[in-house]
Design a protein around this motif. Structure first.
Motif, PDB file in Angstrom:
ATOM      1  N   PHE A  55      22.894  23.576 -29.769  1.00 49.48           N
ATOM      2  CA  PHE A  55      22.871  25.027 -29.495  1.00 49.48           C
ATOM      3  C   PHE A  55      22.680  25.296 -28.008  1.00 49.48           C
ATOM      4  N   MET A  56      21.698  24.610 -27.388  1.00 45.20           N
ATOM      5  CA  MET A  56      21.431  24.843 -25.968  1.00 45.20           C
ATOM      6  C   MET A  56      22.639  24.459 -25.114  1.00 45.20           C
ATOM      7  N   LEU A 106      28.398  28.671 -22.122  1.00 45.87           N
ATOM      8  CA  LEU A 106      28.853  30.064 -22.158  1.00 45.87           C
ATOM      9  C   LEU A 106      28.110  30.947 -21.160  1.00 45.87           C
ATOM     10  N   GLY A 107      27.229  30.330 -20.352  1.00 42.64           N
ATOM     11  CA  GLY A 107      26.507  31.105 -19.335  1.00 42.64           C
ATOM     12  C   GLY A 107      25.280  31.829 -19.866  1.00 42.64           C
ATOM     13  N   GLY A 108      24.792  31.431 -21.046  1.00 38.93           N
ATOM     14  CA  GLY A 108      23.587  32.067 -21.609  1.00 38.93           C
ATOM     15  C   GLY A 108      22.335  31.630 -20.867  1.00 38.93           C
ATOM     16  N   GLU A 109      21.276  32.412 -21.007  1.00 34.62           N
ATOM     17  CA  GLU A 109      19.990  32.097 -20.341  1.00 34.62           C
ATOM     18  C   GLU A 109      19.405  30.816 -20.928  1.00 34.62           C
TER      19      GLU A 109
END
Ligand code: GDP
Length: 312
Positions: free
Chosen positions: A80-81, A87-90
């Motif tokens: 998941f990480m 995708l540029g997520g935090e």
């Protein structure tokens, strides 16, 4: 009453507290133990409700915790990480795949109107945990740290900024209006002894004590209350306790821990090599570093012994 029949309630944060609760489980039937857990660290992240201290207790008591890492689950995978990062997520707060399952289910249950205590109890049953794990409150309470960089929500300070900014004050938004979760006050009033775990007094225990009905229940106690000091050899075992004390102008000594809990505790268990000059409470000593299971059981027994002496 035999020691095995004693009912013990333990007020706790995450890692330091979970070690003591695990120790208690070695010496008492788990059904006799209640843990009242800090939720001031809880926060909403990526749309999910995360309850770090409750999860540390659940993972520790079900044998799933990653002891070497100090947080999260053993044998965790991180797909998941990796996908999130791509995708540029935090990505400042790590959520393992197994950990995420807990947050997804908790968030769904809370969104459908269930309480945090009901959700927590459900996870504990599912994992065969005999200890009663209670959040301090079902109401939302948020620890906010005042730093030289401005106000920071707890996890931004603790995880993203690695406790580096100097702290001048700490507050617990929502605590003064919050009610204890069902069973919390009863667990304090009905216990044969109450223990305050060696969790961070300022960040992990204070949010619990900031709920008026919990503080009142402790002040009006009939059973002895014993705290275990988080200081070993005059230093904190891990985390920002000592750094925070220095920044708040509090000397890093057991006298300060005793003063901090004044009026709420009858005894303090400290490390064999340390001192405490407080004459208002009873002091006992053992080696309080809890690495092995035997260490945890020894500290649990020593805390219980001190409470038993105070009760007679
Ligand atoms: P967190 O919420 O996961 O940061 O953990 P806690 O607040 O429960 O615990 C952090 C505190 O536990 C630190 O102040 C440590 O000094 C203390 N601590 C951790 N391990 C031990 C131990 O083995 N013995 C004692 N006496 N204190 C410990």
């Amino acid at each position: 009453m035999s020691r095995a029949g004693r009912r013990i309630t333990c007020i706790t944060g995450g890692v330091g507290g979970a070690k003591l609760v695990l120790g208690l489980q070695q010496v008492l039937p788990p059904g006799n133990i209640t843990a009242i857990v800090n939720t001031g660290d809880d926060f909403r992240h990526l749309g999910f409700w995360v309850s770090p201290d409750i999860d540390t207790l659940l993972y520790t008591l079900s044998g799933k915790s990653n002891v070497a890492q100090g947080w999260g689950r053993e044998g965790e995978s991180w797909a998941f990480m990796a996908a999130l990062r791509e995708l540029g997520g935090e990505d400042w707060f790590q959520l393992g795949d197994g950990d995420l399952a807990l947050h997804v289910l908790r968030s769904l249950a809370l969104a459908s109107g269930k309480t945090l205590s009901a959700v927590t109890g459900g996870f504990a049953r599912r994992w065969g945990i005999g200890v009663t794990v209670l959040p301090m409150s079902d109401d939302s309470i948020a620890t906010v740290v005042n730093t030289e960089e401005g106000e920071l929500p707890f996890q931004r300070y603790f995880v993203e900024r690695r406790c580096e900014p100097r702290v001048s004050a700490i507050r617990f938004d929502g605590a003064s209006r919050a009610s204890p979760a069902p069973g919390v006050v009863e667990a304090i009033r009905g216990a044969d002894m109450v223990l305050i775990a060696p969790s961070n007094p300022f960040l992990s225990v204070d949010p619990i004590l900031a709920i008026p009905a919990i503080r009142t229940a402790l002040e009006g106690r009939s059973a002895p209350v014993v705290a275990v000091s988080p200081l070993v050899g005059g230093r904190a075992v891990k985390g920002p306790t000592a750094k925070l004390m220095e920044e708040l102008g509090i000397s890093v000594h057991n006298d300060s821990i005793a003063a901090h809990y004044e009026g709420l505790v009858d005894g303090l268990l400290i490390d064999s090599g340390d001192g405490c000059n407080d004459e208002a409470i009873r002091i006992a000593r053992t080696s309080t570093l809890m690495n092995s299971m035997a260490d945890k059981a020894r500290v649990a027994r020593a805390a219980m012994q001190l409470a038993e002496e105070l009760a007679t």
